[in-house]
Design an enzyme around this catalytic site. Structure first.
Site, PDB file in Angstrom:
ATOM      1  N   HIS A  82      -4.662   9.697   5.181  1.00  0.00           N
ATOM      2  CA  HIS A  82      -5.321  10.097   3.943  1.00  0.00           C
ATOM      3  C   HIS A  82      -6.710  10.626   4.292  1.00  0.00           C
ATOM      4  O   HIS A  82      -7.383  10.094   5.184  1.00  0.00           O
ATOM      5  CB  HIS A  82      -5.444   8.905   2.995  1.00  0.00           C
ATOM      6  CG  HIS A  82      -6.536   9.061   1.967  1.00  0.00           C
ATOM      7  ND1 HIS A  82      -7.767   8.449   2.105  1.00  0.00           N
ATOM      8  CD2 HIS A  82      -6.584   9.765   0.819  1.00  0.00           C
ATOM      9  CE1 HIS A  82      -8.527   8.765   1.065  1.00  0.00           C
ATOM     10  NE2 HIS A  82      -7.844   9.562   0.279  1.00  0.00           N
ATOM     11  N   HIS A 119     -10.551   6.711  15.541  1.00  0.00           N
ATOM     12  CA  HIS A 119     -11.893   6.201  15.265  1.00  0.00           C
ATOM     13  C   HIS A 119     -12.957   6.902  16.101  1.00  0.00           C
ATOM     14  O   HIS A 119     -14.074   7.139  15.615  1.00  0.00           O
ATOM     15  CB  HIS A 119     -11.929   4.690  15.493  1.00  0.00           C
ATOM     16  CG  HIS A 119     -11.452   3.914  14.310  1.00  0.00           C
ATOM     17  ND1 HIS A 119     -12.302   3.464  13.331  1.00  0.00           N
ATOM     18  CD2 HIS A 119     -10.204   3.532  13.931  1.00  0.00           C
ATOM     19  CE1 HIS A 119     -11.609   2.814  12.399  1.00  0.00           C
ATOM     20  NE2 HIS A 119     -10.332   2.846  12.748  1.00  0.00           N
ATOM     21  N   ASN A 129     -10.213  12.687   2.156  1.00  0.00           N
ATOM     22  CA  ASN A 129     -10.762  13.486   1.073  1.00  0.00           C
ATOM     23  C   ASN A 129     -12.250  13.692   1.280  1.00  0.00           C
ATOM     24  O   ASN A 129     -12.932  12.861   1.894  1.00  0.00           O
ATOM     25  CB  ASN A 129     -10.446  12.896  -0.310  1.00  0.00           C
ATOM     26  CG  ASN A 129     -11.340  11.736  -0.652  1.00  0.00           C
ATOM     27  OD1 ASN A 129     -12.479  11.908  -1.095  1.00  0.00           O
ATOM     28  ND2 ASN A 129     -10.829  10.531  -0.444  1.00  0.00           N
ATOM     29  N   VAL A 130     -12.724  14.814   0.809  1.00  0.00           N
ATOM     30  CA  VAL A 130     -14.152  15.134   0.785  1.00  0.00           C
ATOM     31  C   VAL A 130     -14.442  15.723  -0.586  1.00  0.00           C
ATOM     32  O   VAL A 130     -13.675  16.546  -1.088  1.00  0.00           O
ATOM     33  CB  VAL A 130     -14.547  16.108   1.912  1.00  0.00           C
ATOM     34  CG1 VAL A 130     -14.596  15.389   3.247  1.00  0.00           C
ATOM     35  CG2 VAL A 130     -13.590  17.288   2.010  1.00  0.00           C
ATOM     36  N   HIS A 189       2.707  11.846   4.369  1.00  0.00           N
ATOM     37  CA  HIS A 189       3.662  10.790   4.685  1.00  0.00           C
ATOM     38  C   HIS A 189       4.692  11.362   5.661  1.00  0.00           C
ATOM     39  O   HIS A 189       5.536  12.178   5.286  1.00  0.00           O
ATOM     40  CB  HIS A 189       4.381  10.291   3.424  1.00  0.00           C
ATOM     41  CG  HIS A 189       3.478   9.583   2.462  1.00  0.00           C
ATOM     42  ND1 HIS A 189       2.976   8.325   2.704  1.00  0.00           N
ATOM     43  CD2 HIS A 189       2.998   9.959   1.246  1.00  0.00           C
ATOM     44  CE1 HIS A 189       2.219   7.951   1.685  1.00  0.00           C
ATOM     45  NE2 HIS A 189       2.210   8.923   0.792  1.00  0.00           N
ATOM     46  N   GLY A 202      -8.826  12.394 -17.666  1.00  0.00           N
ATOM     47  CA  GLY A 202      -7.811  13.286 -18.217  1.00  0.00           C
ATOM     48  C   GLY A 202      -7.363  14.335 -17.243  1.00  0.00           C
ATOM     49  O   GLY A 202      -6.998  15.445 -17.638  1.00  0.00           O
ATOM     50  N   GLY A 203      -7.391  14.001 -15.968  1.00  0.00           N
ATOM     51  CA  GLY A 203      -7.011  14.959 -14.930  1.00  0.00           C
ATOM     52  C   GLY A 203      -5.523  15.264 -14.929  1.00  0.00           C
ATOM     53  O   GLY A 203      -4.738  14.723 -15.713  1.00  0.00           O
ATOM     54  N   ARG A 204      -5.139  16.110 -14.008  1.00  0.00           N
ATOM     55  CA  ARG A 204      -3.768  16.622 -13.923  1.00  0.00           C
ATOM     56  C   ARG A 204      -2.892  15.609 -13.178  1.00  0.00           C
ATOM     57  O   ARG A 204      -3.021  15.405 -11.980  1.00  0.00           O
ATOM     58  CB  ARG A 204      -3.803  17.967 -13.205  1.00  0.00           C
ATOM     59  CG  ARG A 204      -2.533  18.774 -13.288  1.00  0.00           C
ATOM     60  CD  ARG A 204      -2.833  20.188 -12.804  1.00  0.00           C
ATOM     61  NE  ARG A 204      -1.631  20.999 -12.845  1.00  0.00           N
ATOM     62  CZ  ARG A 204      -0.793  21.113 -11.824  1.00  0.00           C
ATOM     63  NH1 ARG A 204      -1.021  20.457 -10.706  1.00  0.00           N
ATOM     64  NH2 ARG A 204       0.275  21.869 -11.925  1.00  0.00           N
TER      65      ARG A 204
END
Length: 333
Positions: free
Chosen positions: A134, A173, A136-137, A124, A286-288
């Site tokens: 954003h 893109h 993620n892989v 941000h 139940g992740g962090r």
């Protein structure tokens, strides 16, 4: 080296490269929160203290983790010159049973033990003319009883501008298109459409931003080639985002622009908490929590039934950018 070890090594290297590049742009160091999570009923081993770390590392002592065990490294920059709040996290966890968000398209794997690893980031920026980004892989592997392990990949990246610039959208893109080209002519159009459909606030009837690429449950090229495609997407992040950051970070802005930025950030929060599968996966398994919610912006505003002034730069975001477009094919008039 095992295939899983190769994925792990790549993800850790990718996180380090991205953090180093953003630190060079901002001038402020990321803090490092290294953590371990032990199975329920075990104490877990504490990490080495970070007193000698030049980057301000602050490892978290291992602790019982319910149904999850594993490790991770969360990198966070808060109050930076360029990045107001940004996180880039690596995690590698194992669990006894896949959560519902991971098996909605694979019901035959419901209840199977699993292993998941990935890098996820959200930056941000402080300047409203620099878009939020954003990426993620990730790899997910299920181990059904009596069967062979089943692996699949997911990820992508998307751009969320507050003030739109056609050349920025086209650049973002095109880098994604070119990264996916070696894996088939269908990949970029398919993943772009998937991104446009996924990052959409149904209750607002509007896109979150200008999209990018998104793919999930992907294994159709086989493990090696699917992993190669994942690397191509991960490696495309810095070429896609850094030129935009460098071009816009010095632009002058005032209270009006910051106020609109805070308002639009509200849409980001709404999507992450209501629709984002990664957030749901983390919370359901139940992740962090600190790492999962590291993507939240630092300052956000909501207004009742607000609309931008007609003809304003804020209105142009809605009319010209918050709709699916062929950005890779854009050319100046």
């Amino acid at each position: 080296m095992s295939s899983n070890a190769a994925v792990r090594d790549y993800l850790l290297d990718l996180q380090s490269r991205i953090v180093a590049a953003i630190e060079a742009e901002d001038g402020q160091p990321f803090i490092t929160d290294a953590w371990q999570r032990a199975p329920a009923g075990t104490a877990g081993a504490p990490k080495t203290p970070a007193a000698s770390s030049p980057r301000g590392e602050a490892p978290t002592v291992g602790r019982p983790g319910g149904g999850l065990e594993g490790e991770g490294r969360s990198r966070l920059l808060e109050g930076g010159v360029v990045i107001e709040r940004g996180g880039c996290s690596y995690s590698h966890v194992r669990g006894r049973s896949l959560p519902p968000s991971a098996t909605q398209h694979r019901p035959e794997l419901a209840g199977a033990p699993f292993e998941a690893m990935g890098v996820s980031l959200v930056f941000h920026p402080r300047n409203p003319f620099v878009p939020t980004v954003h990426m993620n892989v990730r790899m997910l592997q299920a181990r059904p009883a009596g069967g062979e392990p089943v692996s699949w990949f997911g990820g992508g990246m998307d751009l969320t501008p507050y003030y739109g610039f056609e050349e920025d959208a086209a650049h973002f893109h095109r880098v994604n298109r070119d990264a996916l080209q070696p894996f088939g002519d269908d990949k970029y159009p398919r993943f772009k459409r998937w991104c446009d459909e996924y990052f959409f606030l149904k209750h607002r009837d509007e896109p979150r931003g200008i999209g990018g690429v998104f793919f999930d449950d992907f294994a159709e090229l086989g493990f090696e080639h699917s992993f190669a495609m994942l690397r191509a997407v991960g490696d495309a992040f810095l070429p896609a985002y850094l030129p935009i950051l460098q071009r816009r970070k010095g632009m002058a802005y005032g209270e009006r622009e910051r106020d609109f930025q805070a308002y639009r950030r509200g849409r980001y929060v709404e999507f992450n908490l209501v629709f984002d599968r990664g957030t749901l996966f983390g919370l359901q398994s139940g992740g962090r929590t600190e790492s999962i919610l590291m993507s939240m912006p630092p300052i956000v505003k909501w207004r009742y039934d607000w609309h931008p002034e007609p003809g304003s730069a804020e209105a142009r975001l809605y009319s010209e950018f918050l709709r699916p477009r062929d950005w890779a094919g854009w050319a100046p008039a």
